[in-house]
Design a protein around this motif. Structure first.
Motif, short mmCIF file in Angstrom:
data_model
loop_
_atom_site.label_atom_id
_atom_site.label_comp_id
_atom_site.label_asym_id
_atom_site.label_seq_id
_atom_site.Cartn_x
_atom_site.Cartn_y
_atom_site.Cartn_z
N GLU A 97 0.84 -1.22 0.00
CA GLU A 97 0.00 0.00 0.00
C GLU A 97 0.86 1.25 0.00
OE1 GLU A 97 -2.93 0.35 3.02
OE2 GLU A 97 -4.26 -1.16 2.13
N TYR A 98 1.88 1.25 0.85
CA TYR A 98 2.74 2.42 0.97
C TYR A 98 3.44 2.72 -0.36
CZ TYR A 98 5.80 5.81 3.22
OH TYR A 98 6.44 6.98 3.56
N ILE A 99 3.98 1.68 -0.97
CA ILE A 99 4.74 1.87 -2.21
C ILE A 99 3.81 2.22 -3.37
CG2 ILE A 99 6.23 0.76 -3.92
CD1 ILE A 99 7.41 -0.90 -1.58
N PHE A 100 2.68 1.52 -3.51
CA PHE A 100 1.76 1.79 -4.62
C PHE A 100 1.17 3.20 -4.53
CE2 PHE A 100 0.73 -3.04 -4.77
CZ PHE A 100 1.91 -3.27 -5.45
N SER A 101 0.85 3.63 -3.30
CA SER A 101 0.29 4.98 -3.15
C SER A 101 1.37 6.05 -3.39
CB SER A 101 -0.36 5.16 -1.78
OG SER A 101 0.58 4.99 -0.74
N ALA A 102 2.60 5.76 -2.97
CA ALA A 102 3.70 6.69 -3.24
C ALA A 102 3.93 6.81 -4.74
CB ALA A 102 4.98 6.20 -2.55
N ARG A 103 3.85 5.67 -5.44
CA ARG A 103 3.99 5.68 -6.90
C ARG A 103 2.87 6.50 -7.53
NH1 ARG A 103 7.04 5.62 -9.78
NH2 ARG A 103 6.68 4.00 -11.33
N GLY A 104 1.67 6.43 -6.93
CA GLY A 104 0.54 7.22 -7.43
C GLY A 104 0.76 8.71 -7.29
N ARG A 105 1.67 9.09 -6.37
CA ARG A 105 2.01 10.51 -6.17
C ARG A 105 3.26 10.89 -6.96
NH1 ARG A 105 1.69 8.76 -0.88
NH2 ARG A 105 3.86 9.35 -0.48
N GLY A 106 3.77 9.95 -7.77
CA GLY A 106 4.93 10.24 -8.60
C GLY A 106 6.26 9.98 -7.94
N ILE A 107 6.27 9.29 -6.80
CA ILE A 107 7.52 8.98 -6.10
C ILE A 107 8.06 7.64 -6.59
CG2 ILE A 107 8.51 8.49 -3.82
CD1 ILE A 107 6.30 10.32 -2.66
N SER A 108 9.35 7.52 -6.76
CA SER A 108 9.95 6.27 -7.25
C SER A 108 9.84 5.19 -6.19
CB SER A 108 11.41 6.49 -7.62
OG SER A 108 12.19 6.68 -6.45
N VAL A 109 9.92 3.95 -6.63
CA VAL A 109 9.89 2.81 -5.70
C VAL A 109 11.03 2.93 -4.70
CG1 VAL A 109 10.18 0.30 -5.49
CG2 VAL A 109 8.75 1.23 -7.32
N ARG A 110 12.21 3.23 -5.19
CA ARG A 110 13.39 3.33 -4.31
C ARG A 110 13.19 4.40 -3.24
NH1 ARG A 110 19.11 5.57 -5.11
NH2 ARG A 110 20.31 4.35 -3.65
N SER A 111 12.70 5.57 -3.64
CA SER A 111 12.49 6.65 -2.67
C SER A 111 11.42 6.28 -1.66
CB SER A 111 12.08 7.94 -3.40
OG SER A 111 13.14 8.40 -4.21
N ALA A 112 10.36 5.62 -2.14
CA ALA A 112 9.28 5.20 -1.24
C ALA A 112 9.80 4.21 -0.20
CB ALA A 112 8.14 4.56 -2.05
N ILE A 113 10.64 3.28 -0.63
CA ILE A 113 11.20 2.28 0.28
C ILE A 113 12.12 2.94 1.31
CG2 ILE A 113 12.81 0.34 0.41
CD1 ILE A 113 11.50 -0.71 -2.19
#
Length: 200
Positions: A97-113
């Motif tokens: 959820e955290y990563i998919f929603s961060a991606r929805g805001r334009g944040i990269s997977v690496r940055s979200a992690i």
């Protein structure tokens, strides 16, 4: 020159003893093990990764065969190991959820992690590995999480199609989402392949 009987024909007993002695010295002086591997690699003409891999393979072997270590004159070092803690199902869903929603805001997977791990590099690596294995092996769970986010009005990005989903009043889009929820794992694979071809 005698060669150690445990593992590799490319390592002499002398070099193996030198490796274990160097690691022990590093531990006794509270230095990082990597400094020992670098020193040994330089002196025996091997790569650091090769030295590291050989050390850990031999260390595990000699740990269960202490008599062999003693007969070869090798002084082994006991390394503290953290007990492996598997992810609980809710933890996996929360991470996705955290990563998919961060991606929805334009944040990269690496940055979200990195953000989710609060800068803890070991935890970030653990999250990264779990994210990759979940996306690769558990598509129904991935779509369950994506649909849950969409139902709650949270923008999210599909890791397979790279499409961003947002909650919509559009009946056709909602129907498509409902249809995806009902697909079997095999049908999801077919759907993802089709969508990937369409967006290319």
């Amino acid at each position: 020159m005698a060669k150690i009987c445990c593992m590799s024909k490319n390592w002499t007993l002398e070099n193996t003893k030198f490796l274990f002695d160097t690691v022990k010295s590093a531990k006794d002086s509270n230095a990082k093990l990597n400094t020992a591997f670098v020193d040994v690699a330089r002196k025996v003409g091997k790569s650091i990764n090769s030295v590291r891999n050989y050390y850990y393979s031999q260390s595990r072997l000699l740990e269960i065969l202490p008599q062999m270590a003693k007969s070869l004159g090798i002084d082994t070092v006991t390394h503290a190991r953290k007990e492996f803690e598997p992810f609980k199902p809710k933890e996996v869903e929360s991470l996705m959820e955290y990563i998919f929603s961060a991606r929805g805001r334009g944040i990269s997977v690496r940055s979200a992690i990195l953000e989710h791990s609060n800068g803890d590099s070991k935890l970030a690596l653990r999250y990264q590995n779990k994210y990759r294995s979940t996306v690769m092996r558990h598509k129904p769970l991935v779509y369950k999480v994506l649909n849950s986010l969409v139902d709650r009005g949270v923008a999210c990005r599909d890791p397979y199609t790279n499409r961003t989903y947002v909650k919509s009043d559009n009946a056709a889009e909602n129907n498509l989402i409902e249809l995806i929820k009902k697909l079997s794992s095999k049908e999801v694979d077919v759907f993802v392949d089709l969508m990937t071809k369409l967006v290319k």
